[in-house]
Structures are given as structure tokens and as C-alpha cells.
Design an enzyme around this catalytic site. Structure first.
Site, PDB file in Angstrom:
ATOM      1  NE  ARG A  26      -2.677  -1.828   3.133  1.00 21.48           N
ATOM      2  CZ  ARG A  26      -3.086  -1.556   4.493  1.00 21.48           C
ATOM      3  NH1 ARG A  26      -3.901  -0.448   4.581  1.00 21.48           N
ATOM      4  NH2 ARG A  26      -2.492  -2.174   5.435  1.00 21.48           N
ATOM      5  CB  THR A  97       3.957 -13.117  12.054  1.00 26.31           C
ATOM      6  OG1 THR A  97       2.925 -13.504  12.410  1.00 26.31           O
ATOM      7  CG2 THR A  97       3.586 -11.692  11.394  1.00 26.31           C
ATOM      8  CG  ASN A 242       0.054  -1.081   7.059  1.00 28.69           C
ATOM      9  OD1 ASN A 242       1.003  -1.882   6.929  1.00 28.69           O
ATOM     10  ND2 ASN A 242      -0.712  -0.781   8.337  1.00 28.69           N
ATOM     11  CE1 TYR A 389      30.598  30.550  -2.514  1.00 32.74           C
ATOM     12  CE2 TYR A 389      32.391  31.268  -3.978  1.00 32.74           C
ATOM     13  CZ  TYR A 389      31.731  30.239  -3.100  1.00 32.74           C
ATOM     14  OH  TYR A 389      32.360  28.969  -3.013  1.00 32.74           O
ATOM     15  CG  ASN A 409      35.982  29.341  -4.612  1.00 31.65           C
ATOM     16  OD1 ASN A 409      35.531  29.661  -5.372  1.00 31.65           O
ATOM     17  ND2 ASN A 409      35.596  28.353  -3.512  1.00 31.65           N
ATOM     18  CB  SER A 428      30.072  47.281  -4.371  1.00 33.65           C
ATOM     19  OG  SER A 428      29.420  47.883  -3.196  1.00 33.65           O
TER      20      SER A 428
END
Ligand code: UD1
Ligand code: CA
Length: 477
Positions: A26, A97, A242, A389, A409, A428
Site C-alpha cells: 500500500r 509472521t 502501511n 559569495y 576560489n 562592491s
């Protein structure tokens, strides 16, 4: 933690058998049912971790459907269960079982108490199992039972007066038996020697043509062994998964319990129904968490930490009084490793910040919107407030890192480090091409592409010089 091998009231070592061979039709999934996740951990892992809490001598996992995948997932395992001895046995095909537990017999020793659990019943608690084991005591068969207003589908506990006589499955039950509301949870504790003997005698002459583990009850009764029903009232502990709906319901119930525990410790949650902890969340005093936050792995929040709405935080330590503004994503690597994330006391992070593995931020660091930090150390008071970054960088105290600046990097093959010494001001839209060092107290002019180390205290500019051409005529049609 109680070690039953030394507990006087419950002689014998504890061995745990976990049934996990069922298909889980299920769920309508390719993934074996017991590997679906609840609170970030596989269902089966929850059960194994509970066995670890009981200090079980041995854990036997019975797999069938997707057995290889199940075994692999458990071997990758969690830290809680590290050091636990797990035996894997396979049940192919699945004949019930009783047949499942029969597969464990060759690896089970005779001298212990065996507790049978299901891989799809994830929220059984170790203290409940300790009580069940105590009820077994090495010389009784102990069944975990519960009262359900609607017992449909479950095995019924048939009693004669007080004494338990049998478990009768729904499909085999008479109308009178179907009216019984006490049901078997699927969990039992039994002395190993007797259990093994009973298993050898099971047959499949019943409505489902299966070997029922529950038939051991009638053997115990026939032999005059005490059969004890340990009845609990907490349905969540025996709830099985289930279907996707049941999985989601259990998830919400689990999360609500976690939220209640946190609030009992004083954590202020804007809405306990909108919190998800998929791991271990430790909070200091006066922590407040706004709606829709997800915590994964190991997260520690210091005293006075504020977490804004819609944050996702994995494997991180957040220092005293730090503020994580809304929509921040912190994705630390494994807790305790160089990849975990640290945020210092009084830091301000976000909104919309992204802290990746190895971001180590000192006290009073500010990381603003749309700033990404990876494998970088920022010392006390450093700031990167907008659109930037920082990757593989070592940033000194009080550095101001301008909007739109990045560390270049990666050269396509290797990662290189950028060192920005204390009190540097990066303008900036700068590109710092690593490896490079910006000397202490230096200034980098906006728009510069820096490829060589800069001396301390200097203004460094690396961009085309501005020219103005007088009376410029634009082209015209
Ligand atoms: C079982 C009990 C029932 C109890 C109910 C509680 C039996 C015969 N009945 O019923 O009394 O009320 O649990 O939920 O035991 N499994 C295997 N191999 C198999 C069959 C099952 O590993 O061949 C595993 C399943 O994956 C699952 C567990 O055993 O984890 C229980 O199986 P399930 O089919 O759910 O048991 P029920 O028939 O519901
Ligand atoms: Ca079934």
C-alpha cells in the site's frame, strides 16, 4: 540505560528480532516500506535505535522484499546504533509472521529473552519494552496489548476470566471473538528456548494459510507457562505504517511530541504544529522559533537564540543571542566535523542567507540577504551584508565585504584560499582571484578584479580608468 544481562528481576540476556520482510504494497513505492523515513530516519532505523537503547545483546533483522537494500541502509546506520551487533537473515518467500521468526532461530541463542518487534512500527519506546521484558521475566510469555474501539484487522486477545488463552486473528475469529476490543500489538517477549520449540511446531492451517507467530500463545497455555498481557494505552507506540497517509499521520504525531517536549523545556514555538525536527535539536534558555522551521542532524541553539520563519538548519551550532532571520538555509556537514556550521554569539544571519558546509562565523558577524558562505572563517564583527559569495576564505575581524563581491576560489581544477586580513574594506562588485591575500586595514576599490596580494593599509584598485568624452553625440537615425 538498563542492561538486562545484569538485571536481577529479568534474568537472561536480551535478543531482539525485527520483522521487516513484508512488501508494503500500500505504500505503492519502489523503496522497501521499512526504509521510508519518519523524522529523517528510516522506519527500521527507529526500531534498531530503540533496540540499542535496551542494550540488546543481539539484533536480528529479518528482511525479504528489498532485502539487499534494507541491509545496506542499516549498515550505513546511525550513530545511536553504532557498535550494536546486527544479524541479517532473509525470509523468502514470506509465509507469515511465524515463518519470519523461524528464519531467526539458527542465529538465536537459547539462554536469552527474545523480544519480537516490527520494522514498520517505529515509535515503540524502550521504557515500554523494559516493562514488557520485566513481565516476561525469563519464564512467561509477555504480550504487548492495547484496547481499540475499532479492533478490525488485529489479532484479538482471548481470555478465560483474566487468563490469556489465545490470540485469534481477525479472519479466523468467531463473531463473539471479533467483538473483543483488546488486541495484540504485534510485540511480544518470550524465553528463547521455549520460543524456538514453539516455532518448530507452527502450521499454516488457518484462514490465511500463513504461519502465525501468534499461535505460540496456545502452545504456552498448553504447557502451563504463564501468558501475561502487558496493556498500554498509548496507541502511537504500536501504530504501524502501511500507507503514505499513515506515514504522514505518524510524522505529525511524532513532531507534535517533540514540540511539546521543547516547549516543556521553555522553548517558545510560534506554532507547535509547524515545526519539523529530523534529528536532535538542543536548545538553551529563551530560544524562540517562528513557524515552518526544519532542523536536521545535530543542531544546538544557545541561550536567547531567535530563529525566524521558514529556516532550514542542518548540523549547526548557533551561539548565544544570535538571530537567524527568515528564509535562511544552513546546511552544515556532519556534526562535529570540519564541515559543521558554527555561528557565533550575537551574530545576525539572513534573511535569505545560505551557510554551507564549513562556514565558521565568529561573534557579531553579520551575513545579509543573498550571501553564500562556504568553507570560510569569519572573525568577530566581520560583515557581508548583501549579495556576495565567500568560499574558501579566511576573513579577519571587522572586515566589511561589499555587495556583489565574490571570491573566485576555483580555477576549474583546484580550490584556492582567499585571505582577507583584519579591518579590510572590500568595495562592491569586487572579484578576489584566489590564491590572494588582502593586507590588514587595506581598501579594495569597487569593481576591482584583484589577482595579486595587496599591501596592508593600501587602497588597491584594479579596473579600467574612468574617462569622459565631452559633448558625446549618440548615433542617430
Ligand atoms: C500481526 C498479528 C496480529 C496483530 C498485528 C498488529 C500475526 C499472525 N498477526 O498481524 O495479531 O494484531 O500484527 O499489527 O502475527 N512480516 C514478515 N514476514 C511475513 C509476514 C509479515 O516479515 O511473512 C512482517 C511485516 O513486514 C510486518 C510484520 O511482520 O512488519 C507484521 O506483519 P503484518 O502483515 O502487518 O501482520 P498482521 O497480519 O497485520
Ligand atoms: Ca497482514
Amino acid at each position: 540505560m538498563t542492561d538486562y544481562s545484569t538485571n536481577a528481576t529479568t534474568p537472561g540476556a536480551l535478543d531482539v528480532v525485527i520483522m521487516a520482510a513484508g512488501k508494503g504494497t500500500r505504500m505503492k513505492s519502489k523503496l522497501p516500506k521499512v526504509l521510508h523515513r519518519l523524522a529523517g530516519r528510516a522506519l527500521l532505523q527507529h526500531v534498531v535505535d530503540t533496540a540499542a537503547e535496551l542494550a540488546a545483546r543481539q539484533v536480528v533483522v529479518i528482511s525479504g522484499h528489498g532485502a539487499a537494500e534494507v541491509e545496506l541502509a542499516l549498515k550505513a546506520g546511525s550513530s545511536t546504533a553504532a557498535g550494536l551487533a546486527i544479524d541479517f537473515v532473509r525470509q523468502e518467500p514470506q509465509l507469515g509472521t511465524g515463518h519470519a521468526v523461524q528464519q531467526a532461530v539458527p542465529v538465536l541463542r537459547d539462554d536469552g529473552i527474545v523480544v519480537v518487534l516490527s520494522g514498520d512500527v517505529p515509535l515503540i519506546r524502550s521504557d515500554t519494552l523494559r516493562q514488557l521484558i520485566a513481565a516476561c521475566g525469563g519464564n512467561a510469555l509477555a504480550l504487548l496489548t492495547i484496547e481499540f474501539a475499532d479492533p478490525a484487522g488485529y489479532g484479538r486477545i482471548v481470555r478465560d476470566g483474566e487468563a490469556v488463552r489465545a490470540i485469534v486473528e481477525q479472519k479466523d475469529a468467531t463473531p463473539q471473538q471479533r467483538a473483543i476490543t483488546e488486541v495484540y500489538s504485534g510485540i511480544m517477549a518470550a524465553p528463547a528456548r521455549q520460543l524456538k520449540a514453539w516455532l518448530a511446531r507452527l502450521d499454516n492451517r488457518n484462514a490465511q494459510g500463513e504461519y502465525y507467530l501468534t499461535d505460540v500463545v496456545k502452545f504456552a497455555v498448553a504447557e502451563g507457562m504463564a501468558v501475561v498481557a502487558h496493556r498500554i494505552s498509548d496507541a502511537l507506540q504500536v501504530a504501524g505504517v502501511n500507507s503514505p497517509l499513515q506515514l504522514a499521520e505518524l510524522e505529525r504525531a511524532y513532531q507534535m511530541r517533540t514540540a511539546v517536549q521543547l516547549m516543556e523545556q521553555g522553548v517558545r514555538l510560534a506554532d507547535p504544529a509547524r515545526l519539523d525536527v529530523r534529528g536532535d535539536l538542543q536548545c538553551g534558555q529563551d530560544v524562540s522559533i517562528d513557524v515552518n522551521c526544519v532542523f536536521e542532524g545535530q543542531v544546538r541553539l544557545g541561550d536567547g537564540v531567535t530563529i525566524g520563519a521558514n529556516c532550514v538548519i542542518s548540523n549547526a551550532t548557533i551561539g548565544t543571542a544570535a538571530v537567524i532571520h527568515p528564509f535562511t538555509h544552513i546546511e552544515g556537514g556532519k556534526a562535529g566535523s570540519k564541515d559543521s556550521v558554527e555561528v557565533g554569539a550575537g551574530a545576525l544571519i539572513g534573511p535569505f542567507a545560505r551557510l554551507r558546509p564549513g562556514a565558521k562565523l565568529g561573534e557579531q558577524v553579520h551575513i545579509g540577504n543573498f550571501v553564500e558562505v562556504k568553507n570560510s572563517t569569519l572573525a568577530k564583527g566581520a560583515k557581508a551584508n548583501h549579495l556576495a559569495y565567500l568560499g574558501d576564505a579566511t576573513v579577519g575581524e571587522r572586515v566589511n565585504y561589499g555587495a556583489g563581491s565574490i571570491t573566485a576560489n576555483y580555477d576549474g581544477a583546484f580550490k584556492h584560499r582567499t585571505v582577507i586580513e583584519a579591518d579590510v574594506h572590500i568595495g562592491s562588485n569586487c572579484v578576489l582571484v584566489a590564491p590572494v591575500t588582502i593586507g590588514a586595514g587595506g581598501t579594495v576599490g569597487g569593481g576591482s578584479t584583484i589577482t595579486k596580494d595587496t599591501p596592508p593599509g593600501a587602497l588597491s584598485v584594479a579596473r579600467g580608468k574612468q574617462v569622459s568624452i565631452a559633448d558625446w553625440k549618440r548615433p542617430a537615425k
